[in-house]
Design a protein around this motif. Structure first.
Motif, PDB file in Angstrom:
ATOM      1  N   ARG A 185       0.810  -1.221   0.000  1.00 29.32           N
ATOM      2  CA  ARG A 185       0.000   0.000   0.000  1.00 29.32           C
ATOM      3  C   ARG A 185       0.841   1.268   0.000  1.00 29.32           C
ATOM      4  N   LEU A 186       2.138   1.155   0.202  1.00 31.90           N
ATOM      5  CA  LEU A 186       2.984   2.337   0.202  1.00 31.90           C
ATOM      6  C   LEU A 186       2.896   3.079  -1.130  1.00 31.90           C
ATOM      7  N   ARG A 187       2.688   2.340  -2.228  1.00 32.98           N
ATOM      8  CA  ARG A 187       2.619   2.955  -3.555  1.00 32.98           C
ATOM      9  C   ARG A 187       1.394   3.841  -3.720  1.00 32.98           C
ATOM     10  N   ARG A 188       0.406   3.640  -2.861  1.00 34.13           N
ATOM     11  CA  ARG A 188      -0.831   4.410  -2.992  1.00 34.13           C
ATOM     12  C   ARG A 188      -1.038   5.350  -1.809  1.00 34.13           C
ATOM     13  N   MET A 189       0.017   5.643  -1.089  1.00 40.65           N
ATOM     14  CA  MET A 189      -0.064   6.550   0.049  1.00 40.65           C
ATOM     15  C   MET A 189       0.529   7.904  -0.282  1.00 40.65           C
TER      16      MET A 189
END
Length: 381
Positions: A185-189
């Motif tokens: 989810r880091l890519r969408r934070m």
């Protein structure tokens, strides 16, 4: 331009985060998370069920109810009003997300951990389960590209993808509370305020006339609005009243007093023990099986090792360097040590500190750092 769902608490950080997202050219949707706890001063906001565009979420009403005491938490109705007013000033849509069922899981965890003799951290769990959990579900429902919050932490690019790092303001850094987010989810934070210090954020808010520039930071557990946390535990589990009372004992087993419930104590606690020992004594451990609170002098409160479970890794655990830094409480400092991840079960790890540490409390998070980068972490056994 990306569509971004932003968690808006009504505080200065998430308010300025909205401005920074808009300034960067993004489309921003403000979300206030209602937990629906039936206690004084929490989010008893009304909804306008006619305003059901954008996935059918209700717009918040203008309830101005406050907390029942002077604790500065979050999620109050006045916070909702602040968030809605800022969103209106920014010209962005603003909705309430009803998370009462999800939040009940946080409350149950809090109560159950104290009854297990542990020291829970509900704010960290809330980040993992709700702010970067359920908000992603909502973001998917409105075709949003990113989820953003006002946390003081940074996302740094690397060949392996985004890395989670400490916020620029070391006094306000909140990366510790984010270790449990799924690596995918880091890519969408987005963490818009992480590259600023707090005074700069307040200055931006003041220059924009947001009306929240000097608002105090939330520092309390939002659902414990008054009294001691043990009162809340007993209210939620009335069958435990009197059932958790027991003895206060020294490390050699000598009974020196009694207590009305071990859930009122935490490892490292000195005040409120109710016994006079002549020298300072602290809670060394809590034993739910015997209902005993064990106390001792400061020297008995230190340790060099810990084990942790329910680990979450933001990097490949096999690539973690042997020498790292470990932070064992939200407001603590990272301390150097060595970590060993179980090769058969990466859900667990062991830590050996280079020097003894005080009050290693079961139930708190042990977060692993390599410099400013968060590698992952787990919950102290």
């Amino acid at each position: 331009m990306a569509r971004v769902v932003l968690a808006m608490s009504g505080g200065v950080d998430s308010s300025v985060a909205a401005h920074l997202l808009l300034e960067a050219g993004h489309e921003c949707i403000g979300i206030f998370m209602r937990h629906g706890e039936e206690s004084h001063g929490v989010c008893q906001v009304e909804s306008d069920n006619d305003a059901t565009e954008n996935a059918g979420l209700p717009v918040l009403g203008q309830s101005q109810a406050g907390r029942a005491d002077h604790k500065q938490g979050c999620c109050t109705a006045s916070d909702a009003a602040d968030a809605r007013r800022v969103a209106a000033k920014m010209g962005i849509p603003f909705y309430a997300l009803d998370l009462q069922e999800d939040f009940r899981r946080i409350v149950d965890y809090f109560v159950d951990d104290y009854l297990k003799g542990r020291t829970p951290n509900p704010c960290v769990k809330c980040n993992h389960w709700i702010k970067f959990g359920r908000l992603f579900d909502y973001a998917d429902g409105v075709d949003a590209d990113f989820v953003a919050t006002g946390h003081y932490a940074r996302l740094m690019a690397s060949d392996q993808g985004p890395q989670l790092h400490r916020g620029l303001d070391t006094h306000k850094d909140q990366s510790y509370a984010l270790f449990g987010i799924g690596a995918d989810r880091l890519r969408r934070m987005m963490l818009p305020v992480g590259g600023f210090d707090k005074p700069a954020i307040r200055e931006i808010a003041s220059s924009l006339g947001m009306g929240v520039a000097e608002k105090r930071d939330s520092q309390e557990i939002c659902f414990v609005t008054q009294g001691h946390h043990s009162d809340f535990v007993k209210a939620r589990r009335p069958e435990t009243v009197g059932a958790t009372a027991g003895e206060i004992v020294t490390l050699d087993g000598k009974v020196v007093g009694t207590h009305q419930g071990y859930e009122a104590y935490t490892v490292g606690q000195r005040k409120g023990l109710g016994v006079a020992m002549g020298t300072p004594h602290f809670v060394v451990r809590i034993e739910p099986d015997t209902q005993q609170v064990v106390i001792g002098p400061a020297d008995d409160l230190v340790g060099e090792r810990l084990t942790a479970s329910e680990a979450n890794w933001l990097v490949d655990p096999a690539a973690i360097p042997n020498q790292v830094e470990i932070q064992i409480r939200y407001n603590g400092l990272p301390r150097p040590g060595q970590i060993v991840v179980d090769p058969q079960n990466a859900d667990k790890f062991q830590v050996r500190f280079d020097s003894p540490q005080r009050a290693i409390a079961p139930g708190q998070a042990a977060v692993i750092y390599d410099g400013d980068q968060v590698l992952g972490g787990g919950w102290i056994d």
